[in-house]
Enzyme design. Structure first.
Site, PDB file in Angstrom:
ATOM      1  N   TRP A 166       0.756  -1.047   0.399  1.00  0.00           N
ATOM      2  CA  TRP A 166      -0.073  -0.497  -0.082  1.00  0.00           C
ATOM      3  C   TRP A 166       1.294   1.169  -0.198  1.00  0.00           C
ATOM      4  O   TRP A 166       2.017   0.762   0.570  1.00  0.00           O
ATOM      5  CB  TRP A 166      -0.599  -0.059   1.331  1.00  0.00           C
ATOM      6  CG  TRP A 166      -0.516   0.040   2.733  1.00  0.00           C
ATOM      7  CD1 TRP A 166      -0.055  -1.247   3.613  1.00  0.00           C
ATOM      8  CD2 TRP A 166      -0.222   1.210   3.280  1.00  0.00           C
ATOM      9  NE1 TRP A 166       0.906  -1.001   4.648  1.00  0.00           N
ATOM     10  CE2 TRP A 166      -0.064   0.728   5.037  1.00  0.00           C
ATOM     11  CE3 TRP A 166       0.455   2.674   2.945  1.00  0.00           C
ATOM     12  CZ2 TRP A 166       1.235   1.917   5.300  1.00  0.00           C
ATOM     13  CZ3 TRP A 166       0.735   3.284   4.088  1.00  0.00           C
ATOM     14  CH2 TRP A 166       1.287   3.086   5.463  1.00  0.00           C
ATOM     15  N   GLU A 180       7.313   7.702  14.449  1.00  0.00           N
ATOM     16  CA  GLU A 180       7.398   7.265  12.905  1.00  0.00           C
ATOM     17  C   GLU A 180       7.943   8.090  12.342  1.00  0.00           C
ATOM     18  O   GLU A 180       8.893   7.730  11.055  1.00  0.00           O
ATOM     19  CB  GLU A 180       5.927   7.364  12.304  1.00  0.00           C
ATOM     20  CG  GLU A 180       4.450   6.153  12.947  1.00  0.00           C
ATOM     21  CD  GLU A 180       5.806   4.652  12.483  1.00  0.00           C
ATOM     22  OE1 GLU A 180       6.656   4.188  11.930  1.00  0.00           O
ATOM     23  OE2 GLU A 180       4.890   3.806  12.948  1.00  0.00           O
ATOM     24  N   GLU A 184       8.377   1.820   6.598  1.00  0.00           N
ATOM     25  CA  GLU A 184       8.062   2.321   7.408  1.00  0.00           C
ATOM     26  C   GLU A 184       8.280   4.173   7.186  1.00  0.00           C
ATOM     27  O   GLU A 184       7.442   4.562   8.077  1.00  0.00           O
ATOM     28  CB  GLU A 184       9.186   1.564   8.694  1.00  0.00           C
ATOM     29  CG  GLU A 184       9.738   0.459   9.427  1.00  0.00           C
ATOM     30  CD  GLU A 184       8.634   0.750  10.408  1.00  0.00           C
ATOM     31  OE1 GLU A 184       7.375   2.127  11.136  1.00  0.00           O
ATOM     32  OE2 GLU A 184       8.194  -0.265  11.117  1.00  0.00           O
ATOM     33  N   HIS A 227       5.042   5.321   6.998  1.00  0.00           N
ATOM     34  CA  HIS A 227       4.299   4.893   7.792  1.00  0.00           C
ATOM     35  C   HIS A 227       3.737   6.676   8.773  1.00  0.00           C
ATOM     36  O   HIS A 227       2.836   7.366   8.285  1.00  0.00           O
ATOM     37  CB  HIS A 227       4.677   4.618   9.457  1.00  0.00           C
ATOM     38  CG  HIS A 227       4.031   2.980   9.246  1.00  0.00           C
ATOM     39  ND1 HIS A 227       5.288   2.684   9.554  1.00  0.00           N
ATOM     40  CD2 HIS A 227       4.045   1.953   8.261  1.00  0.00           C
ATOM     41  CE1 HIS A 227       5.256   1.196   9.624  1.00  0.00           C
ATOM     42  NE2 HIS A 227       4.582   0.830   8.329  1.00  0.00           N
ATOM     43  N   GLU A 280       8.349  -3.065  17.777  1.00  0.00           N
ATOM     44  CA  GLU A 280       7.528  -3.446  16.687  1.00  0.00           C
ATOM     45  C   GLU A 280       6.415  -3.839  17.544  1.00  0.00           C
ATOM     46  O   GLU A 280       4.889  -3.489  16.373  1.00  0.00           O
ATOM     47  CB  GLU A 280       8.326  -4.615  15.510  1.00  0.00           C
ATOM     48  CG  GLU A 280       9.568  -4.027  14.679  1.00  0.00           C
ATOM     49  CD  GLU A 280       8.896  -2.327  13.812  1.00  0.00           C
ATOM     50  OE1 GLU A 280       8.120  -2.955  13.597  1.00  0.00           O
ATOM     51  OE2 GLU A 280       9.936  -2.574  12.672  1.00  0.00           O
ATOM     52  N   THR A 310       4.800  -1.203  18.448  1.00  0.00           N
ATOM     53  CA  THR A 310       3.941   0.135  17.419  1.00  0.00           C
ATOM     54  C   THR A 310       2.638  -0.244  17.336  1.00  0.00           C
ATOM     55  O   THR A 310       1.659   0.024  16.687  1.00  0.00           O
ATOM     56  CB  THR A 310       4.390   0.103  16.463  1.00  0.00           C
ATOM     57  OG1 THR A 310       6.060  -0.312  16.187  1.00  0.00           O
ATOM     58  CG2 THR A 310       5.593   1.422  17.467  1.00  0.00           C
ATOM     59  N   ASP A 349       1.421  -3.500   9.213  1.00  0.00           N
ATOM     60  CA  ASP A 349       2.759  -3.576   9.075  1.00  0.00           C
ATOM     61  C   ASP A 349       3.852  -4.149  10.021  1.00  0.00           C
ATOM     62  O   ASP A 349       4.975  -4.201  10.058  1.00  0.00           O
ATOM     63  CB  ASP A 349       3.308  -2.004   8.140  1.00  0.00           C
ATOM     64  CG  ASP A 349       3.209  -1.732   6.554  1.00  0.00           C
ATOM     65  OD1 ASP A 349       2.540  -2.895   6.197  1.00  0.00           O
ATOM     66  OD2 ASP A 349       3.234  -0.736   6.442  1.00  0.00           O
ATOM     67  N   GLU A 350       3.761  -3.061  11.259  1.00  0.00           N
ATOM     68  CA  GLU A 350       4.365  -3.782  12.321  1.00  0.00           C
ATOM     69  C   GLU A 350       4.330  -4.849  12.739  1.00  0.00           C
ATOM     70  O   GLU A 350       5.399  -5.412  12.890  1.00  0.00           O
ATOM     71  CB  GLU A 350       3.903  -2.549  13.733  1.00  0.00           C
ATOM     72  CG  GLU A 350       3.212  -1.292  12.880  1.00  0.00           C
ATOM     73  CD  GLU A 350       4.570   0.203  13.112  1.00  0.00           C
ATOM     74  OE1 GLU A 350       5.857  -0.566  12.791  1.00  0.00           O
ATOM     75  OE2 GLU A 350       4.525   1.263  13.070  1.00  0.00           O
ATOM     76  N   HIS A 400       6.692  -7.043  10.454  1.00  0.00           N
ATOM     77  CA  HIS A 400       8.155  -6.639  11.058  1.00  0.00           C
ATOM     78  C   HIS A 400       8.115  -7.448  12.658  1.00  0.00           C
ATOM     79  O   HIS A 400       9.371  -7.919  12.485  1.00  0.00           O
ATOM     80  CB  HIS A 400       8.214  -4.810  11.118  1.00  0.00           C
ATOM     81  CG  HIS A 400       8.233  -3.798   9.939  1.00  0.00           C
ATOM     82  ND1 HIS A 400       7.504  -3.201  10.021  1.00  0.00           N
ATOM     83  CD2 HIS A 400       8.062  -4.546   9.186  1.00  0.00           C
ATOM     84  CE1 HIS A 400       7.840  -2.459   8.797  1.00  0.00           C
ATOM     85  NE2 HIS A 400       8.112  -3.270   8.389  1.00  0.00           N
TER      86      HIS A 400
HETATM   87 FE   LIG Z   1       7.864  -0.616  12.754  1.00  0.00          FE
HETATM   88 FE   LIG Z   2       6.086   2.210  12.223  1.00  0.00          FE
END
Ligand SMILES: [Fe+2]
Ligand SMILES: [Fe+2]
Length: 332
Positions: A31, A74, A112, A115, A165, A168, A197-198, A201
């Protein structure tokens, strides 16, 4: 770190290629912030912005304080890439190194980077926040950097990133939930997509530590205990807006009160990691290793007791004016 330990990370290159790089998403499948923002080239741009601002009106000031703090965290991404490149054996030696570790760090950074970009543009469009104050805070924060006390050591470094991670993931998940509760489904989607996403990760970093527990359990459990003794410092702990010397504490107090990121979450993350890495089941450790194992395994109930006692203490409601929201007052 000793040359012998550096060698471990060199020998894990192929493993990292097959097990860690697979958690990156190809750019073409990712995305992008624009997918969640009004399209400035579209006829409906002005109407879309109007609608976004209408939805934002339902969000309270304290929610904005937390979302802005998360966005600023971020936006200090250069600091985190720098931190990863302090780690012996995995740092990007040239800036475009083709080791698995360096490829991961650059691609992680690139993922990242979306974000802060998305949250920044979104918050700008709401018209509810003082962008200049926010931008000053970001400039101060990147200028200050951070010291997570990982001492150039990737064992410590990847324990830190595993923790962060997940922290977040929890925090963005909670801002998503609150946006939904306030009726802003689009913002909920924004925070939710970042949280996902976090999570990915987190999966990658916890897998690295899982592997280190397999190849070098003593050093890994000692590192885990060491990191927890130092306490995991939040990445934006040096936050400053030019006025409030305790800005991070004030932001954290609001995040705690709204349930976005709390002392309980800290204990929950630790509990999760202890279980994820099966720390209690490690065998064949040295005497020191066993001590570290005991320390880590007994830490969760200890932290919870301290937290309960802190909660039991009577608190009087303090409030604070935040420059980020044009000095409007928010209860801490
Ligand atoms: Fe992250
Ligand atoms: Fe992030």
């Amino acid at each position: 770190m000793s040359p012998q330990k550096v060698e471990i990370f060199k020998s894990l290159q192929d493993w990292a290629k097959d097990n860690i790089l697979v958690h990156l998403k190809p750019v073409e499948k990712c995305w992008q912030p624009q997918d969640f923002l009004p399209d400035p080239s579209s006829e409906s741009f002005h109407d879309d912005v109007k609608e976004l601002r209408q939805r934002s009106k339902e969000l309270p000031d304290d929610y904005f304080v937390v979302l802005v703090g998360d966005m600023i965290t971020e936006e200090a991404l250069p600091t985190y890439q720098t931190m990863l490149n302090t780690l012996d054996g995995v740092r990007d030696e040239t800036g475009a190194s083709l080791t698995s570790w360096a490829i991961w760090t650059r691609a992680w950074t690139a993922e990242e980077n979306r974000h802060g970009d998305l949250l920044n543009k979104y918050l700008y469009l709401t018209g509810r926040v003082d962008m200049r104050q926010i931008e000053r805070t970001i400039q101060y924060l990147i200028g200050s950097g951070m010291d997570p006390r990982t001492e150039n050591n990737p064992y410590l470094g990847f324990i830190y990133t595993s923790f962060q991670e997940r922290a977040t993931f929890i925090s963005h998940g909670n801002t998503a939930r609150l946006a939904k509760e306030h009726g802003d489904l689009k913002l909920a989607q924004v925070c939710g997509i970042i949280a996902s996403d976090e999570k990915r990760h987190e999966t990658a970093y916890t897998k690295i530590i899982e592997k280190l527990f397999e190849v070098d359990p003593d050093e890994t459990v000692l590192s885990f205990a060491d990191m927890m003794k130092k306490k995991i410092a939040m990445p934006a702990h040096l936050m400053f807006d030019g006025r409030d010397d305790n800005l991070f504490e004030h932001f954290s107090a609001v995040a705690q009160r709204l349930g976005v990121y709390t002392a309980k979450d800290y204990a929950d993350i630790l509990e999760f990691l202890v279980a994820r890495w099966k720390v209690g089941e490690l065998t064949g450790l040295s005497g020191e290793g066993r001590k570290a194992q005991d320390f880590v395994c007994n830490l969760v109930p200890r932290i919870r007791r301290i937290e309960e006692r802190a909660q039991g203490r009577a608190k009087h409601a303090e409030s604070m004016r935040f420059g980020w929201i044009y000095d409007r007052e928010v209860v801490l």
